[in-house]
Design a protein around this motif. Structure first.
Motif: not given
Length: 426
Positions: A206-222
């Motif tokens: 909200l404060y930064g007005g960010y449209e998206r937050v990118w994490f760096n999470i691989e497929r095996s985390a699921d």
């Protein structure tokens, strides 16, 4: 921050959620309900999401301590009842950051891959860095994260820094033992609740007005680790696509803002083998990474250190792996690491760290042997060559349905070794 909300009534709902998610760890010792303070509302939609997140986030903790709850999960209660109001309307954001993204910097090879992908996509981003109460003092953590960000980012980036101090982490084990729970891993168990508490990112969005937050999470985390009473238990649920999707919907529910595109991952469709294919082409930048949670930058004796050593050996050789971790002797021959290698390679065991499946690990074992790195522990768990070929094809495959459209072309380029960075025109 609250000026970005389209309706005043959304503010107490967001504050309620922040308190409820942060207080989850208090329920991990067996408490049956969390009662919010007067004036802070909670509706059925938020309560259901909270219960789901609690059970999954603390699934490993409950499993390893045999904790069960009446009714299946604790209750989230509030003396102030609200309906599930959905307030529409465009939210705000400062002119400086409107339309920008926020990228999380964990300091490891996944962050490096994410930076390469976003830079190749021409996506500008600020950087989020959290300094935890585990792994070393905050000054050390900042130096390590600075080292990767300054070296790997194609453009200068503003940095959002969060210092986490947790009295649960500082408490002596005897306090937990008095509650009847095992505490060997409580430090990392509770610390991960902060870095993976996506509701905690919402004020920053909200404060930064960010449209998206990118994490760096691989497929095996699921992928789950074990099944317990019919329930899938995963050490990495806090990194799962389900949690990112749930949290993205929850942001819209709590704030009424319609401009946030969501919590996403730069690596969602990729297994670690493809990620290492990318970062191994930049060994200079890979030297700036670290992954240990216990003795940063590397302790050399935990599952994450051993896994990174194995994968780096498979792609860049053991001399490089020793230099990366700063060790003289091979981690494959250190007798103290034999139980760790068993937890990584033996399908009957669980490493309980942010590492992929045994099948991915033994695929890398075969690659080490193929390049002439030969140790008894590798021979013991090596798959047959035909099985290894099938596994390598599986784990080098990209699930394009899980790759977000804005970065798909960059992932294609980088997965085939094209590391040219798209930089803004002069």
């Amino acid at each position: 921050m609250f000026g970005a909300l389209p309706a005043r009534e959304n503010a107490p709902r967001l504050v309620s959620a922040l308190i409820a998610w942060d207080a989850m760890r208090f329920l991990s010792l067996g408490g049956e309900r969390l009662l919010l303070p007067p004036g802070l509302p909670c509706d059925a939609v938020v309560g259901a999401a909270w219960r789901r997140c609690f059970l999954s986030q603390f699934g490993e903790w409950r499993y390893r301590n045999g904790i069960r709850y009446r009714g299946g999960a604790p209750e989230l209660l509030s003396p102030t009842r609200t309906s599930a109001a959905r307030v529409s309307g465009a939210g705000g954001g400062s002119a400086r950051t409107a339309g920008r993204a926020l990228l999380t910097n964990g300091g490891g090879k996944d962050t490096l891959a994410g930076m390469l992908i976003l830079d190749r996509s021409g996506i500008e981003y600020d950087v989020y860095e959290g300094y935890l109460p585990v792994g070393g003092d905050h000054a050390l953590q900042r130096r390590l994260l600075d080292r990767l960000r300054i070296g790997a980012a194609a453009r200068p980036a503003a940095v959002v820094r969060v210092h986490v101090r947790d009295d649960f982490y500082d408490r002596p084990p005897s306090r937990f033992a008095d509650a009847g729970v095992q505490v060997r891993h409580f430090g990392t168990d509770f610390a991960v609740g902060h870095t993976a508490n996506y509701v905690g990112y919402m004020p920053i969005v909200l404060y930064g007005g960010y449209e998206r937050v990118w994490f760096n999470i691989e497929r095996s985390a699921d992928d789950p680790h074990v099944r317990w009473d019919g329930e899938e238990i995963s050490h990495q649920w806090c990194k799962s696509a389900e949690y990112r999707s749930l949290s993205s919907r929850l942001f819209a529910e709590l704030t009424g803002c319609d401009w946030f595109r969501g919590f996403d991952s730069t690596l969602g469709g990729l297994y670690d083998h493809t990620i290492y294919l990318m970062v191994a082409t930049r060994p200079d930048l890979l030297r700036r990474t670290h992954s240990c949670n216990y003795g940063k930058p590397w302790c050399g004796q935990c599952p994450k250190c051993c896994f990174c050593y194995l994968m780096t050996t498979a792609f860049l050789g053991e001399d490089y792996a020793r230099a990366l971790l700063g060790v003289r002797e091979s981690l494959f021959t250190d007798p103290r690491n034999l139980p760790v290698w068993e937890s990584l390679m033996d399908a009957s065991q669980v490493a309980w760290e942010c590492v992929p499946s045994h099948l991915e690990v033994v695929t890398a074992v075969d690659q080490c042997l193929a390049r002439g790195v030969d140790h008894p522990v590798l021979r013991r768990y090596a798959p047959g060559r035909a099985a290894a070929a099938r596994l390598r094809a599986r784990f080098e495959n990209v699930d394009w349905a899980l790759v977000p459209a804005p970065i798909a072309q960059a992932v294609r380029d980088l997965a085939r070794g094209d590391l040219r960075t798209r930089r803004p025109p002069a």
